[in-house]
Design a protein around this motif. Structure first.
Motif, PDB file in Angstrom:
ATOM      1  N   LEU A  37      -4.794   2.186   7.362  1.00  0.00           N
ATOM      2  CA  LEU A  37      -4.832   0.730   7.268  1.00  0.00           C
ATOM      3  C   LEU A  37      -5.456   0.067   8.488  1.00  0.00           C
ATOM      4  O   LEU A  37      -5.459   0.626   9.589  1.00  0.00           O
ATOM      5  CB  LEU A  37      -3.417   0.164   7.095  1.00  0.00           C
ATOM      6  CG  LEU A  37      -2.612   0.526   5.853  1.00  0.00           C
ATOM      7  CD1 LEU A  37      -1.272  -0.203   5.878  1.00  0.00           C
ATOM      8  CD2 LEU A  37      -3.384   0.205   4.586  1.00  0.00           C
ATOM      9  N   PHE A  45       0.832  -1.212   0.000  1.00  0.00           N
ATOM     10  CA  PHE A  45       0.000   0.000   0.000  1.00  0.00           C
ATOM     11  C   PHE A  45       0.867   1.263   0.000  1.00  0.00           C
ATOM     12  O   PHE A  45       0.416   2.342   0.394  1.00  0.00           O
ATOM     13  CB  PHE A  45      -0.933  -0.012   1.212  1.00  0.00           C
ATOM     14  CG  PHE A  45      -1.889  -1.179   1.204  1.00  0.00           C
ATOM     15  CD1 PHE A  45      -3.004  -1.170   0.376  1.00  0.00           C
ATOM     16  CD2 PHE A  45      -1.651  -2.286   2.000  1.00  0.00           C
ATOM     17  CE1 PHE A  45      -3.877  -2.253   0.353  1.00  0.00           C
ATOM     18  CE2 PHE A  45      -2.519  -3.372   1.988  1.00  0.00           C
ATOM     19  CZ  PHE A  45      -3.627  -3.351   1.157  1.00  0.00           C
ATOM     20  N   LEU A 105      -6.867  -1.563   3.318  1.00  0.00           N
ATOM     21  CA  LEU A 105      -7.236  -0.152   3.463  1.00  0.00           C
ATOM     22  C   LEU A 105      -8.516  -0.026   4.281  1.00  0.00           C
ATOM     23  O   LEU A 105      -9.455  -0.814   4.110  1.00  0.00           O
ATOM     24  CB  LEU A 105      -7.442   0.488   2.094  1.00  0.00           C
ATOM     25  CG  LEU A 105      -6.205   0.656   1.210  1.00  0.00           C
ATOM     26  CD1 LEU A 105      -6.618   1.112  -0.182  1.00  0.00           C
ATOM     27  CD2 LEU A 105      -5.225   1.646   1.836  1.00  0.00           C
TER      28      LEU A 105
END
Length: 242
Positions: A99, A78, A116
């Motif tokens: 997150l 990410f 996420l």
């Protein structure tokens, strides 16, 4: 050509990143050889080591490092790099604000799952070595009640596998819900409601008083994977289900 240090590290741990089977989450997992662990790996791989961990046994240090190293691998998917992953007083990891995540480990296996917050409301993962037959009778009454035991027997699961799955699943539920509940709750807070071995899913009813995400359902469905050595259970609650 890789260096000697890189070769030694590859012998200690080789992470695998799974971006598909756990979508929208990402799983980083690996077997590791704790006999090859060196505490210098914390500095070499920029993994934060809390002060208390310096006093821990080499085995505990190896497990902690493996979990946090895999967390770094999962977060990098990410585009989050060199994040200092600390924990609160209850040892709950403090993830980046964007997150959700969960870490687990056994004596020689570790995994981290992240996603996420825009996709996932709560997430929990747990790996457990298979409970052997000698320990089933001693541990069963602490983990499941008679109704849960009866339900497992109806699905023709061995007592060892059934108990291992319930133990792991209830730990995964705790890891997913604790960041929101912020209080301890025991095994009795979640009761096995159904199991589907063909789909490898477990459904649990839980105490509504524990739920703070305003979900209008009173069940949670987890997935599981298992082999002769261990079970892995995980709960992924999509953000759309808040």
């Amino acid at each position: 050509m890789i260096s000697a240090a890189e070769a030694d590290f590859a012998k200690f741990i080789q992470p695998e990143i799974n971006q598909h089977s756990f979508s929208p989450a990402v799983l980083a997992s690996a077997n590791f050889d704790k006999s090859l662990f060196n505490s210098a790996l914390y500095d070499q791989h920029d993994v934060y080591c809390p002060p208390a961990m310096y006093c821990a046994s080499p085995k505990r240090q190896a497990e902690y490092f493996a979990g946090r190293y895999l967390a770094a691998q999962a977060m990098s998917y990410f585009d989050i790099h060199q994040f200092t992953l600390r924990a609160d007083a209850k040892r709950c990891p403090q993830w980046p604000s964007t997150l959700v995540g969960s870490i687990t480990h056994t004596n020689d296996y570790a995994a981290c799952i992240t996603a996420l917050k825009t996709d996932v409301a709560a997430i929990g993962i747990d790996a457990q070595d298979m409970i052997n037959d000698a320990r089933v009778e001693r541990l069963q009454s602490r983990i499941i009640d008679k109704a849960e035991s009866s339900l497992l027997s109806q699905n023709e699961l061995s007592p060892a596998l059934g108990l291992s799955l319930c133990f792991s699943a209830k730990e995964a539920i705790y890891k997913a819900l604790y960041p929101y509940v912020q209080q301890y709750f025991g095994f009795s807070a979640a009761k096995l409601h159904s199991i589907d071995p063909s789909k490898q899913t477990l459904t649990f009813r839980f105490d509504p008083a524990l739920w703070v995400l305003h979900n209008d359902r009173n069940t949670l469905q987890l997935n599981y994977l298992c082999n002769d050595q261990r079970v892995l259970t995980y709960l992924i609650l999509p953000a759309s289900m808040k």
